[in-house]
Design a protein around this motif. Structure first.
Motif, PDB file in Angstrom:
ATOM      1  N   ARG A 101      34.082 -10.857 -14.755  1.00  0.00           N
ATOM      2  CA  ARG A 101      32.675 -10.502 -14.481  1.00  0.00           C
ATOM      3  C   ARG A 101      32.630  -9.180 -13.728  1.00  0.00           C
ATOM      4  NH1 ARG A 101      29.522 -14.103 -17.353  1.00  0.00           N
ATOM      5  NH2 ARG A 101      29.592 -16.200 -16.523  1.00  0.00           N
ATOM      6  N   ILE A 118      30.723 -18.210 -10.399  1.00  0.00           N
ATOM      7  CA  ILE A 118      29.995 -17.414 -11.402  1.00  0.00           C
ATOM      8  C   ILE A 118      30.618 -16.024 -11.577  1.00  0.00           C
ATOM      9  CG2 ILE A 118      27.763 -16.362 -12.002  1.00  0.00           C
ATOM     10  CD1 ILE A 118      26.379 -18.632 -10.508  1.00  0.00           C
ATOM     11  N   TRP A 126      39.730 -20.070 -10.380  1.00  0.00           N
ATOM     12  CA  TRP A 126      38.582 -20.249 -11.284  1.00  0.00           C
ATOM     13  C   TRP A 126      38.943 -21.248 -12.380  1.00  0.00           C
ATOM     14  CZ3 TRP A 126      38.256 -19.004 -16.534  1.00  0.00           C
ATOM     15  CH2 TRP A 126      36.962 -19.038 -17.100  1.00  0.00           C
ATOM     16  N   ARG A 130      37.134 -24.771 -13.114  1.00  0.00           N
ATOM     17  CA  ARG A 130      36.503 -25.031 -14.425  1.00  0.00           C
ATOM     18  C   ARG A 130      37.090 -26.292 -15.049  1.00  0.00           C
ATOM     19  NH1 ARG A 130      32.648 -21.471 -17.228  1.00  0.00           N
ATOM     20  NH2 ARG A 130      32.894 -23.186 -18.660  1.00  0.00           N
ATOM     21  N   GLY A 301      21.622 -23.835 -11.658  1.00  0.00           N
ATOM     22  CA  GLY A 301      21.180 -25.033 -12.352  1.00  0.00           C
ATOM     23  C   GLY A 301      19.693 -25.342 -12.356  1.00  0.00           C
ATOM     24  N   THR A 304      17.001 -22.478 -14.228  1.00  0.00           N
ATOM     25  CA  THR A 304      17.234 -22.392 -15.675  1.00  0.00           C
ATOM     26  C   THR A 304      16.595 -23.591 -16.381  1.00  0.00           C
ATOM     27  OG1 THR A 304      19.386 -23.296 -15.090  1.00  0.00           O
ATOM     28  CG2 THR A 304      19.345 -21.002 -15.796  1.00  0.00           C
ATOM     29  N   THR A 368      23.960 -11.963 -20.451  1.00  0.00           N
ATOM     30  CA  THR A 368      25.060 -12.318 -19.561  1.00  0.00           C
ATOM     31  C   THR A 368      26.063 -11.165 -19.568  1.00  0.00           C
ATOM     32  OG1 THR A 368      26.697 -13.998 -18.993  1.00  0.00           O
ATOM     33  CG2 THR A 368      26.285 -13.697 -21.333  1.00  0.00           C
ATOM     34  N   TYR A 370      30.011  -9.515 -18.875  1.00  0.00           N
ATOM     35  CA  TYR A 370      31.449  -9.678 -18.730  1.00  0.00           C
ATOM     36  C   TYR A 370      32.048  -8.325 -18.370  1.00  0.00           C
ATOM     37  CZ  TYR A 370      30.069 -13.517 -21.844  1.00  0.00           C
ATOM     38  OH  TYR A 370      29.419 -14.577 -22.409  1.00  0.00           O
ATOM     39  N   PRO A 430      22.341 -19.898 -26.079  1.00  0.00           N
ATOM     40  CA  PRO A 430      21.580 -19.832 -24.820  1.00  0.00           C
ATOM     41  C   PRO A 430      22.446 -20.152 -23.604  1.00  0.00           C
ATOM     42  CG  PRO A 430      21.029 -21.833 -26.027  1.00  0.00           C
ATOM     43  CD  PRO A 430      21.889 -21.000 -26.940  1.00  0.00           C
ATOM     44  N   PHE A 431      23.604 -20.798 -23.820  1.00  0.00           N
ATOM     45  CA  PHE A 431      24.486 -21.117 -22.697  1.00  0.00           C
ATOM     46  C   PHE A 431      25.697 -20.180 -22.675  1.00  0.00           C
ATOM     47  CE2 PHE A 431      22.034 -24.936 -23.544  1.00  0.00           C
ATOM     48  CZ  PHE A 431      21.661 -25.336 -22.272  1.00  0.00           C
ATOM     49  N   GLY A 433      29.070 -18.293 -24.050  1.00  0.00           N
ATOM     50  CA  GLY A 433      30.162 -18.821 -24.873  1.00  0.00           C
ATOM     51  C   GLY A 433      31.509 -18.414 -24.327  1.00  0.00           C
ATOM     52  N   ARG A 436      33.629 -18.459 -20.395  1.00  0.00           N
ATOM     53  CA  ARG A 436      32.645 -18.496 -19.303  1.00  0.00           C
ATOM     54  C   ARG A 436      31.401 -19.276 -19.683  1.00  0.00           C
ATOM     55  NH1 ARG A 436      34.805 -14.984 -14.884  1.00  0.00           N
ATOM     56  NH2 ARG A 436      33.671 -16.477 -13.667  1.00  0.00           N
ATOM     57  N   CYS A 438      28.407 -21.743 -20.004  1.00  0.00           N
ATOM     58  CA  CYS A 438      27.733 -22.436 -18.894  1.00  0.00           C
ATOM     59  C   CYS A 438      28.457 -23.738 -18.551  1.00  0.00           C
ATOM     60  CB  CYS A 438      26.296 -22.738 -19.304  1.00  0.00           C
ATOM     61  SG  CYS A 438      25.425 -23.763 -18.113  1.00  0.00           S
TER      62      CYS A 438
HETATM   63  C1  HEM Z   1      18.735 -24.756 -19.615  1.00  0.00           C
HETATM   64  C2  HEM Z   1      19.562 -24.629 -18.618  1.00  0.00           C
HETATM   65  C3  HEM Z   1      20.674 -23.614 -18.526  1.00  0.00           C
HETATM   66  C4  HEM Z   1      20.894 -22.478 -19.261  1.00  0.00           C
HETATM   67  C5  HEM Z   1      20.067 -21.921 -20.411  1.00  0.00           C
HETATM   68  C6  HEM Z   1      22.110 -21.868 -18.747  1.00  0.00           C
HETATM   69  C7  HEM Z   1      22.676 -20.700 -19.244  1.00  0.00           C
HETATM   70  C8  HEM Z   1      23.831 -20.129 -18.755  1.00  0.00           C
HETATM   71  C9  HEM Z   1      24.419 -18.915 -19.266  1.00  0.00           C
HETATM   72  C10 HEM Z   1      23.882 -18.067 -20.401  1.00  0.00           C
HETATM   73  C11 HEM Z   1      25.526 -18.662 -18.535  1.00  0.00           C
HETATM   74  C12 HEM Z   1      26.490 -17.481 -18.706  1.00  0.00           C
HETATM   75  C13 HEM Z   1      27.564 -17.887 -19.703  1.00  0.00           C
HETATM   76  C14 HEM Z   1      28.421 -16.735 -20.145  1.00  0.00           C
HETATM   77  O1  HEM Z   1      28.544 -15.769 -19.406  1.00  0.00           O
HETATM   78  O2  HEM Z   1      28.952 -16.811 -21.264  1.00  0.00           O
HETATM   79  C15 HEM Z   1      25.660 -19.705 -17.558  1.00  0.00           C
HETATM   80  C16 HEM Z   1      26.687 -19.782 -16.636  1.00  0.00           C
HETATM   81  C17 HEM Z   1      26.787 -20.778 -15.695  1.00  0.00           C
HETATM   82  N1  HEM Z   1      25.963 -21.875 -15.569  1.00  0.00           N
HETATM   83 FE1  HEM Z   1      24.345 -22.313 -16.704  1.00  0.00          FE
HETATM   84  N2  HEM Z   1      22.583 -22.625 -17.725  1.00  0.00           N
HETATM   85  C18 HEM Z   1      21.747 -23.709 -17.557  1.00  0.00           C
HETATM   86  C19 HEM Z   1      21.893 -24.730 -16.656  1.00  0.00           C
HETATM   87  C20 HEM Z   1      22.940 -24.868 -15.769  1.00  0.00           C
HETATM   88  C21 HEM Z   1      23.129 -25.987 -14.889  1.00  0.00           C
HETATM   89  C22 HEM Z   1      22.254 -27.236 -14.820  1.00  0.00           C
HETATM   90  C23 HEM Z   1      24.247 -25.707 -14.132  1.00  0.00           C
HETATM   91  C24 HEM Z   1      24.906 -26.506 -13.039  1.00  0.00           C
HETATM   92  C25 HEM Z   1      24.582 -27.658 -12.628  1.00  0.00           C
HETATM   93  C26 HEM Z   1      24.759 -24.421 -14.555  1.00  0.00           C
HETATM   94  C27 HEM Z   1      25.869 -23.796 -14.037  1.00  0.00           C
HETATM   95  C28 HEM Z   1      26.411 -22.615 -14.501  1.00  0.00           C
HETATM   96  C29 HEM Z   1      27.577 -21.965 -13.907  1.00  0.00           C
HETATM   97  C30 HEM Z   1      28.359 -22.452 -12.696  1.00  0.00           C
HETATM   98  C31 HEM Z   1      27.822 -20.815 -14.663  1.00  0.00           C
HETATM   99  C32 HEM Z   1      28.926 -19.779 -14.449  1.00  0.00           C
HETATM  100  C33 HEM Z   1      30.162 -20.153 -15.266  1.00  0.00           C
HETATM  101  C34 HEM Z   1      31.313 -19.178 -15.100  1.00  0.00           C
HETATM  102  O3  HEM Z   1      31.084 -17.985 -14.922  1.00  0.00           O
HETATM  103  O4  HEM Z   1      32.473 -19.619 -15.186  1.00  0.00           O
HETATM  104  N3  HEM Z   1      23.935 -23.943 -15.557  1.00  0.00           N
HETATM  105  N4  HEM Z   1      24.613 -20.601 -17.717  1.00  0.00           N
END
Ligand code: HEM
Length: 497
Positions: A101, A118, A126, A130, A301, A304, A368, A370, A430-431, A433, A436, A438
């Motif tokens: 990141r 994050i 990390w 994970r 969390g 979003t 997002t 990287y 949306p999450f 891929g 990293r 979500c």
């Molecule tokens: C609709 C709900 C959510 C959406 C759309 C969403 C979307 C995303 C996206 C796009 C990323 C970046 C992924 C990437 O860089 O490839 C991300 C990362 C992350 N999300 Fe979510 N998220 C949601 C809910 C949550 C919830 C509920 C949690 C925790 C309880 C969470 C925890 C995290 C964490 C910790 C990361 C960082 C992961 C890393 O960098 O290793 N997210 N999320």
């Protein structure tokens, strides 16, 4: 004499600036960077991007320069990805080299950068965190076991909306949706609400204030040589907020350790699992890693999930035929059962298709970021080591080479299709891929579907007077999440049981 000296210095400065800039442009061409708008000296392409909704401006620029495009943010070299094909190369083919990141200046408040999952580099600690999240914290068995605790929060939400319905008052959807998402998360992590009583506003405000500061465009991020000076004071302003969050987390840790010593039964929530891991010989998870993880879960969390609920309600009010279809499916599947549970979701394919369509059109995390740890070649261009890679999720989701009628809300496009959020199919991400992706995806899926299904199954929803004549204002506001610029207000009416 003095005046001519000033002129000479000024002219020399401009000549040096132009020479450095010309040299940069030439070396960019030699390095085979992807095409992009011509950067200006010092500011790069910041003026092209502007301040409004950068995911939209970048999508428009990509129509001209291509779905892999170079931009310069101040002095920082970046590339922007705007199609599923290029996203697939980044997330699948080269992911091992591009899963770092970028540094976020403000995020270093209270040393959080080093603890944050994050933004941590994709290295040993990390990876350990994970792995723990995937195999333990967010494993289906653990989420199932903690489901009754979350269900109480759904009931509380329905009670709150019922009270509003009885009074004929509008509900500002994002507020109860945020409280419910935050409490469902808090119950999964600590088995209790962190925001009951006087601290209700505390936790909510911490997250809100913190995210505003993190998302403020920061000179430190565009000119890393001056980052230490924290010229806008963003890191300084965020420091007490992070300190407060750590304090709240420390209280939970200390209380749980005391309970354990007193022989209280285990709760088997996320805190118990992380404490077990912490106590293991040679564990990479220490006190600071726990603080970082829990802080980040709340930051990532709650907003979003609640923003997704708000966008869904907005789209449904604009598309009554979809609203009716979702409600009909709920009636047919649930019969006389009034309460929706997480285990019902798999029986509700149209609800799931509707949520997919909402996340396609309104991904709360629109972009997002990287950082390339090594130089990689993508689509015949070079992405040099250290380059920031901006994955424009919103642009991928509205790319007309991938989607028919990309701007239209059509849940039917997902019916009878194997399109999941796993990041394997880069058309719907949306999450995010790759490595990293979500972390909270399994919990987010349960939270969003259960809240929405409960609100739709138990209530009829109508716009207030002014909304009925003008429709919903769908304008966006960019931040850590992209939300409706005007909070959605709707009048609930309890369905006859
Ligand atoms: C609709 C709900 C959510 C959406 C759309 C969403 C979307 C995303 C996206 C796009 C990323 C970046 C992924 C990437 O860089 O490839 C991300 C990362 C992350 N999300 Fe979510 N998220 C949601 C809910 C949550 C919830 C509920 C949690 C925790 C309880 C969470 C925890 C995290 C964490 C910790 C990361 C960082 C992961 C890393 O960098 O290793 N997210 N999320």
């Amino acid at each position: 004499m003095a005046a001519s000296l000033v002129v000479a210095v000024a002219v020399s400065f401009v000549v040096i600036l132009i020479s450095v800039h010309a040299f940069q442009l030439l070396s960019n061409a030699r390095r085979r960077l992807p095409p992009g708008p011509l950067p200006l000296p010092l500011v790069g392409n910041l003026l092209h991007i502007g301040r409004g909704c950068p995911h939209r401006t970048l999508a428009r620029l990509a129509e001209r320069y291509g779905s892999l495009m170079s931009v310069r943010l101040g002095v920082v070299q970046a590339v922007v990805v705007s199609s599923a094909d290029v996203a697939s190369e980044i997330l699948h083919k080269h992911n091992a080299q591009v899963a770092d990141r970028p540094t976020v200046g403000a995020w270093d408040a209270n040393g959080h950068h080093a603890n944050s999952i994050i933004v941590s580099p994709p290295h040993a600690r990390w990876r350990a965190l994970r792995r723990l999240c995937a195999t333990e914290l967010f494993a289906p068995s653990r989420l199932n076991a903690l489901q009754p605790l979350r269900q109480e929060k759904v009931r509380e939400l329905v009670r709150h909306v019922s009270e509003k319905a009885a009074l004929g008052e509008p509900v500002t959807v994002r507020d109860p949706a945020f409280t419910a998402s935050m409490n469902m998360l808090s119950r999964t992590v600590f088995s209790k609400d962190l925001d009951s009583g006087p601290s209700v506003r505390g936790l909510k405000d911490l997250v809100k204030e913190g995210t505003v500061l993190v998302m403020t465009p920061n000179v430190s991020d565009f000119y890393p040589v001056v980052a230490a000076a924290d010229l806008q004071g963003l890191r300084r302003k965020l420091t007490p907020i992070v300190a407060h969050a750590y304090e709240m987390i420390d209280k939970q840790i200390e209380q749980r350790l005391r309970d354990r010593q007193a022989g209280e039964p285990r709760k088997d929530d996320m805190l118990d699992v992380v404490l077990d891991e912490w106590k293991k010989e040679g564990s990479l998870i220490d006190h600071n890693a726990m603080r970082g993880l829990f802080t980040d879960l709340f930051v990532a969390g709650a907003d979003t999930s609640s923003t997704t609920v708000e966008w869904a309600m907005a789209e449904l009010l604009q598309n009554p035929q979809v609203m009716n279809k979702v409600k009909r499916e709920l009636r047919e599947v649930l019969g006389t059962k009034t309460e929706v549970e997480e285990s019902d979701i798999s029986q509700l394919p149209y609800l799931q298709a509707m949520v997919k369509e909402v996340l396609r059109l309104h991904p709360p995390v629109a972009m997002t970021y990287y950082r390339a740890e090594a130089t990689v070649e993508v689509q015949g261009y070079q992405i040099p080591q250290g380059t920031i890679i901006i994955l424009n999720i919103s642009a991928v989701h509205r790319n007309e080479n991938t989607w028919d009628n990309p701007d239209k809300f059509e849940p039917e496009r997902f019916m009878n299709k194997e399109r999941e959020f796993s990041g394997k199919d880069c058309r719907l991400i949306p999450f995010g891929g790759g490595r990293r992706i979500c972390l909270g995806l399994p919990l987010a899926n349960r939270t969003v579907h259960t809240i929405l299904a409960s609100l739709l199954h138990q209530f009829e929803w109508n716009l207030p007077e002014e909304g009925r004549s003008n429709g919903v204002d769908m304008a966006e506001k960019y931040g850590v999440v992209v939300s409706l610029a005007t909070p959605l207000k709707v009048i609930p009416q309890k369905c006859a049981s």
